[in-house]
Write a protein that holds these residues in place. Sequence first.
Motif, PDB file in Angstrom:
ATOM      1  N   UNK A   1       0.862  -1.186   0.000  1.00 13.10           N
ATOM      2  CA  UNK A   1       0.000   0.000   0.000  1.00 13.10           C
ATOM      3  C   UNK A   1       0.897   1.234   0.000  1.00 13.10           C
ATOM      4  N   UNK A   2       0.531   2.211  -0.771  1.00 12.07           N
ATOM      5  CA  UNK A   2       1.353   3.428  -0.795  1.00 12.07           C
ATOM      6  C   UNK A   2       2.442   3.363  -1.844  1.00 12.07           C
ATOM      7  N   UNK A   3       2.884   2.138  -2.203  1.00 12.00           N
ATOM      8  CA  UNK A   3       3.900   2.030  -3.248  1.00 12.00           C
ATOM      9  C   UNK A   3       3.361   2.541  -4.572  1.00 12.00           C
ATOM     10  N   UNK A   4       2.052   2.351  -4.780  1.00 17.90           N
ATOM     11  CA  UNK A   4       1.427   2.843  -6.013  1.00 17.90           C
ATOM     12  C   UNK A   4       1.599   4.354  -6.126  1.00 17.90           C
ATOM     13  N   UNK A   5       1.527   5.056  -4.973  1.00 10.02           N
ATOM     14  CA  UNK A   5       1.712   6.517  -4.976  1.00 10.02           C
ATOM     15  C   UNK A   5       3.128   6.882  -5.411  1.00 10.02           C
ATOM     16  N   UNK A   6       4.123   6.160  -4.864  1.00 12.77           N
ATOM     17  CA  UNK A   6       5.512   6.442  -5.212  1.00 12.77           C
ATOM     18  C   UNK A   6       5.761   6.179  -6.694  1.00 12.77           C
ATOM     19  N   UNK A   7       5.252   5.043  -7.176  1.00 15.01           N
ATOM     20  CA  UNK A   7       5.442   4.700  -8.591  1.00 15.01           C
ATOM     21  C   UNK A   7       4.731   5.723  -9.480  1.00 15.01           C
ATOM     22  N   UNK A   8       3.557   6.184  -9.045  1.00 14.28           N
ATOM     23  CA  UNK A   8       2.824   7.220  -9.786  1.00 14.28           C
ATOM     24  C   UNK A   8       3.605   8.525  -9.835  1.00 14.28           C
ATOM     25  N   UNK A   9       4.195   8.907  -8.692  1.00 10.27           N
ATOM     26  CA  UNK A   9       5.015  10.126  -8.646  1.00 10.27           C
ATOM     27  C   UNK A   9       6.219   9.985  -9.564  1.00 10.27           C
ATOM     28  N   UNK A  10       6.846   8.807  -9.539  1.00  9.44           N
ATOM     29  CA  UNK A  10       7.990   8.569 -10.431  1.00  9.44           C
ATOM     30  C   UNK A  10       7.584   8.730 -11.894  1.00  9.44           C
ATOM     31  N   UNK A  11       6.396   8.235 -12.216  1.00 10.13           N
ATOM     32  CA  UNK A  11       5.910   8.334 -13.597  1.00 10.13           C
ATOM     33  C   UNK A  11       5.753   9.803 -14.009  1.00 10.13           C
ATOM     34  N   UNK A  12       5.211  10.613 -13.096  1.00  9.87           N
ATOM     35  CA  UNK A  12       5.033  12.045 -13.401  1.00  9.87           C
ATOM     36  C   UNK A  12       6.380  12.746 -13.516  1.00  9.87           C
TER      37      UNK A  12
ATOM     38  N   UNK B   1       9.162  11.369 -14.480  1.00  7.22           N
ATOM     39  CA  UNK B   1       9.709  10.937 -15.773  1.00  7.22           C
ATOM     40  C   UNK B   1       9.133  11.767 -16.918  1.00  7.22           C
ATOM     41  N   UNK B   2       7.831  11.970 -16.861  1.00 11.18           N
ATOM     42  CA  UNK B   2       7.150  12.681 -17.948  1.00 11.18           C
ATOM     43  C   UNK B   2       7.571  14.142 -18.030  1.00 11.18           C
ATOM     44  N   UNK B   3       7.807  14.767 -16.856  1.00 11.57           N
ATOM     45  CA  UNK B   3       8.007  16.219 -16.848  1.00 11.57           C
ATOM     46  C   UNK B   3       9.444  16.673 -16.617  1.00 11.57           C
ATOM     47  N   UNK B   4      10.204  15.931 -15.802  1.00  6.63           N
ATOM     48  CA  UNK B   4      11.457  16.506 -15.314  1.00  6.63           C
ATOM     49  C   UNK B   4      12.697  15.618 -15.440  1.00  6.63           C
ATOM     50  N   UNK B   5      12.505  14.292 -15.436  1.00 11.02           N
ATOM     51  CA  UNK B   5      13.671  13.398 -15.422  1.00 11.02           C
ATOM     52  C   UNK B   5      13.337  12.110 -16.172  1.00 11.02           C
ATOM     53  N   UNK B   6      13.367  12.169 -17.528  1.00  7.55           N
ATOM     54  CA  UNK B   6      12.909  11.028 -18.341  1.00  7.55           C
ATOM     55  C   UNK B   6      13.684   9.742 -18.102  1.00  7.55           C
ATOM     56  N   UNK B   7      14.927   9.845 -17.594  1.00  9.19           N
ATOM     57  CA  UNK B   7      15.764   8.644 -17.425  1.00  9.19           C
ATOM     58  C   UNK B   7      15.554   7.940 -16.084  1.00  9.19           C
ATOM     59  N   UNK B   8      14.714   8.493 -15.208  1.00  5.56           N
ATOM     60  CA  UNK B   8      14.555   7.924 -13.856  1.00  5.56           C
ATOM     61  C   UNK B   8      14.077   6.474 -13.918  1.00  5.56           C
ATOM     62  N   UNK B   9      14.773   5.608 -13.178  1.00  2.39           N
ATOM     63  CA  UNK B   9      14.491   4.175 -13.220  1.00  2.39           C
ATOM     64  C   UNK B   9      14.336   3.649 -11.793  1.00  2.39           C
ATOM     65  N   UNK B  10      13.855   2.419 -11.652  1.00  4.01           N
ATOM     66  CA  UNK B  10      13.875   1.759 -10.338  1.00  4.01           C
ATOM     67  C   UNK B  10      15.165   0.948 -10.260  1.00  4.01           C
ATOM     68  N   UNK B  11      16.025   1.298  -9.322  1.00  6.16           N
ATOM     69  CA  UNK B  11      17.277   0.553  -9.134  1.00  6.16           C
ATOM     70  C   UNK B  11      16.971  -0.838  -8.610  1.00  6.16           C
ATOM     71  N   UNK B  12      16.039  -0.880  -7.651  1.00  3.24           N
ATOM     72  CA  UNK B  12      15.664  -2.169  -7.090  1.00  3.24           C
ATOM     73  C   UNK B  12      14.761  -1.990  -5.888  1.00  3.24           C
ATOM     74  N   UNK B  13      14.030  -3.054  -5.575  1.00  3.04           N
ATOM     75  CA  UNK B  13      13.184  -3.080  -4.384  1.00  3.04           C
ATOM     76  C   UNK B  13      13.883  -3.998  -3.379  1.00  3.04           C
ATOM     77  N   UNK B  14      14.060  -3.482  -2.168  1.00  2.00           N
ATOM     78  CA  UNK B  14      14.809  -4.221  -1.143  1.00  2.00           C
ATOM     79  C   UNK B  14      13.868  -4.626  -0.012  1.00  2.00           C
ATOM     80  N   UNK B  15      13.760  -5.934   0.235  1.00  2.00           N
ATOM     81  CA  UNK B  15      12.919  -6.415   1.337  1.00  2.00           C
ATOM     82  C   UNK B  15      13.693  -6.271   2.648  1.00  2.00           C
ATOM     83  N   UNK B  16      13.116  -5.515   3.596  1.00  6.08           N
ATOM     84  CA  UNK B  16      13.786  -5.240   4.869  1.00  6.08           C
ATOM     85  C   UNK B  16      12.996  -5.829   6.036  1.00  6.08           C
TER      86      UNK B  16
END
Length: 263
Positions: free
Chosen positions: A161-172, A174-189
């Motif tokens: 929950x809430x990860x969808x918000x982060x991924x959505x923000x990343x998408x925006x 990418x579209x507007x300010x940083x087209x190369x932004x990627x997910x380096x990785x998801x780390x289970x803690x």
Amino acid sequence: MAARILAVANQKGGVGKTTTTINLAASLDLADRRVLLVDVDPQGNLTSGVGQKGKAGAAGTIYQALTSPDPTRDAHPFLVPTGVDGMVLIPADRNLTGAEIELVTLAAREERLRTLVESVRADFDYIFIDCPPSLGLLTLNALVAADAVLIPLHCEYFALEGLADLVGTMRRVRAALNPALDIEGVLLTMFDERTNLGQQVASDVRGFFKEKVFRTVIPRNVRLGEAPSHGMPVILYDVKSRGAEAYLALAREVLERSTATAA
């Protein structure tokens, strides 16, 4: 080679962002990589976790760097050494709490951190930005400055929950300010292999993010919790602990991935 810039982000608090930033950075430092830590969390836990609470560079902290009338084009006067050779910090303090409001009226408000870190990019192999647990202007600055986002994820019921918000923000972003932004990785803690829930969450996350999930998982470990109160990474506090071994394994995996990407 210019540094790879990683934002460590998740708007959920208590997932191990700062612990991951400190210990992954220190483990990469051990592999002879030059590392810069940038604390953009008003709580300043990264700064105190490497023993630099109350310290500032010649020109001040990240607060002064981000809120100056004109964008700051040289980060060198803000750098502070840590107790670890080859690992340097731009510290934060409580003043940063006001930065979210002050940034609103400033020119190039989303790009200030990018302008700052680009000025020292050639001096380091990795730059880690420790984000606050929110999706405000400070986290936005980190996402605009970064090449990729490392997402620590607590193995618990509400993890996704809430990860969808982060991924959505990343998408925006990418579209507007940083087209190369990627997910380096998801780390289970904070992983507890004895519980069905931990196993279930790990399986759900791997199903959703596929190969973006790191093979390494970070276990629940008392030493990881104790090390910051001594102002040091866990590999200096107790190198034989399960927490230290996990972050050393994660560093190897990060280096493997960057070698593969370069190839």
